[in-house]
Design an enzyme around this catalytic site. Structure first.
Site, PDB file in Angstrom:
ATOM      1  N   ASP A   9       0.830  -1.213   0.000  1.00  0.00           N
ATOM      2  CA  ASP A   9       0.000   0.000   0.000  1.00  0.00           C
ATOM      3  C   ASP A   9       0.861   1.259   0.000  1.00  0.00           C
ATOM      4  O   ASP A   9       0.346   2.376  -0.073  1.00  0.00           O
ATOM      5  CB  ASP A   9      -1.005  -0.001   1.158  1.00  0.00           C
ATOM      6  CG  ASP A   9      -0.343   0.010   2.517  1.00  0.00           C
ATOM      7  OD1 ASP A   9       0.891  -0.153   2.591  1.00  0.00           O
ATOM      8  OD2 ASP A   9      -1.064   0.190   3.529  1.00  0.00           O
ATOM      9  N   ASP A  50      -1.210  -6.162  -0.071  1.00  0.00           N
ATOM     10  CA  ASP A  50      -1.494  -5.480   1.191  1.00  0.00           C
ATOM     11  C   ASP A  50      -2.989  -5.225   1.364  1.00  0.00           C
ATOM     12  O   ASP A  50      -3.663  -4.798   0.416  1.00  0.00           O
ATOM     13  CB  ASP A  50      -0.800  -4.105   1.203  1.00  0.00           C
ATOM     14  CG  ASP A  50       0.378  -4.080   2.137  1.00  0.00           C
ATOM     15  OD1 ASP A  50       0.487  -4.944   3.025  1.00  0.00           O
ATOM     16  OD2 ASP A  50       1.209  -3.158   1.984  1.00  0.00           O
ATOM     17  N   GLU A 107       9.654  -4.385  10.178  1.00  0.00           N
ATOM     18  CA  GLU A 107      10.095  -3.107   9.599  1.00  0.00           C
ATOM     19  C   GLU A 107      10.723  -2.183  10.639  1.00  0.00           C
ATOM     20  O   GLU A 107      10.151  -1.957  11.722  1.00  0.00           O
ATOM     21  CB  GLU A 107       8.899  -2.404   8.934  1.00  0.00           C
ATOM     22  CG  GLU A 107       9.293  -1.055   8.333  1.00  0.00           C
ATOM     23  CD  GLU A 107       8.283  -0.460   7.368  1.00  0.00           C
ATOM     24  OE1 GLU A 107       7.263  -1.110   7.063  1.00  0.00           O
ATOM     25  OE2 GLU A 107       8.537   0.686   6.918  1.00  0.00           O
ATOM     26  N   LYS A 130      -1.385  -9.395   3.109  1.00  0.00           N
ATOM     27  CA  LYS A 130      -0.592  -8.954   4.269  1.00  0.00           C
ATOM     28  C   LYS A 130      -1.408  -7.942   5.059  1.00  0.00           C
ATOM     29  O   LYS A 130      -2.108  -7.114   4.466  1.00  0.00           O
ATOM     30  CB  LYS A 130       0.736  -8.326   3.816  1.00  0.00           C
ATOM     31  CG  LYS A 130       1.519  -7.662   4.955  1.00  0.00           C
ATOM     32  CD  LYS A 130       2.954  -7.339   4.578  1.00  0.00           C
ATOM     33  CE  LYS A 130       3.165  -6.031   3.896  1.00  0.00           C
ATOM     34  NZ  LYS A 130       2.737  -4.829   4.639  1.00  0.00           N
TER      35      LYS A 130
HETATM   36  O1  KIV Z   1       3.568  -1.142   1.492  1.00  0.00           O
HETATM   37  C1  KIV Z   1       4.752  -1.506   1.501  1.00  0.00           C
HETATM   38  O2  KIV Z   1       5.553  -1.164   0.611  1.00  0.00           O
HETATM   39  C2  KIV Z   1       5.202  -2.347   2.609  1.00  0.00           C
HETATM   40  C3  KIV Z   1       6.666  -2.570   2.741  1.00  0.00           C
HETATM   41  C4  KIV Z   1       7.250  -1.425   3.481  1.00  0.00           C
HETATM   42  C5  KIV Z   1       7.008  -3.873   3.342  1.00  0.00           C
HETATM   43  O3  KIV Z   1       4.414  -2.781   3.409  1.00  0.00           O
END
Ligand code: KIV
Length: 272
Positions: free
Chosen positions: A48, A87, A186, A117
């Protein structure tokens, strides 16, 4: 047709159990980028962060389910090998496990991706269990959680105190036991990333999580210098594609102005 990496394959890549290579993951959002990385990456996350890198928002909170689905489907269509994770955007899963299932099943159905995720620790264990028991593989995300930007007050390193790092370890163990097949860790000190990696059964994928995670992930726009707003310490720039783009566009502009383009190679004639 190539076989995509499954959650089973990814679980087996826990480094502590054997001597394999770390999981190579990358955040990508478009068909064009996905085609280029297909042969070189184990896991593509359609993150996201596209709200910031592609849509120009200052954080990820404005990203919608439809945005994730459109980009996710483009990435799935353009790849054959990597495992694709999408995401779950802010507001699409926090209310209840049922809401999360509705959103996640739509993501999986409409994109063809293999997993989703979501950001969160112990407070989302029930949701992770609910989804995995109903056929939706979930990658966790702990440490710095960009969807919490308003409560955090900024993008800061997490887990620097004993209290914070103990909480992170507990979150990691709890979501792993709830069924997450892997987790993004992270922006935490390397010691914290290492401790989590040693104490959970599923692979950890670090982004600013230190050298000992079971895999690494970075954002394609960051490593290619296509996002200039902000560069966290954990990013390494592997190319300066922005400079090539600007040089090409300047050249085009100059050639149009000088009437060098179009040349006879770029035109149609009635009799040819
Ligand atoms: O949205 C994204 O790019 C992420 C990464 C930071 C793992 O969740």
């Amino acid at each position: 047709m190539d076989k995509r990496l499954t959650v089973r394959d990814i679980r087996k890549k826990k480094l502590i159990n054997n001597d394999q290579e770390p999981i190579v993951s990358l955040v990508c959002y478009t068909a064009q980028m996905a085609r280029l990385v297909n042969d070189h990456i184990d896991v593509i996350l359609v993150g996201d962060s596209l709200g910031m890198t592609i849509y120009g928002y200052s954080n990820t909170l404005s990203v919608t389910l439809d945005m994730m689905i459109n980009h996710g489907a483009a990435v799935v269509r353009s790849t054959t090998k990597p495992h694709i994770v999408i995401d779950m955007p802010f507001g699409s899963y926090e209310e209840s496990p049922e809401q999360a299932f509705r959103s996640a099943s739509k993501i999986i159905r409409d994109t063809g991706a293999q997993s989703v995720k979501l950001e969160g620790g112990e407070e989302f264990a029930d949701t992770i269990l609910f989804l995995t028991q109903r056929g939706i593989p979930v990658m966790g995300h702990i440490g710095l959680m960009p969807q919490r930007i308003q409560t955090l007050g900024g993008f800061f390193t997490q887990g620097k105190t004993d209290k914070e790092s103990n909480k992170l370890l507990n979150d990691a163990k709890t979501i792993s036991e709830a069924g997450a097949f892997s987790m993004v860790v992270e922006a935490v000190p390397e010691e914290v990333g290492t401790n989590i990696t040693k104490n959970v059964k599923v692979p950890t994928i670090g982004i600013g999580g230190g050298r000992n995670c079971d895999g690494q992930i970075l954002v394609s726009h960051d490593i290619l210098n296509l996002y200039g707003e902000f560069t966290p310490k954990f990013v390494k720039k592997y190319g300066k594609i922005d400079e090539n783009i600007v040089a090409a566009i300047k050249n085009y502009s100059q050639e149009v102005k000088n009437k060098k383009f179009p040349s006879e190679n770029n035109i149609f004639l009635i009799n040819k």
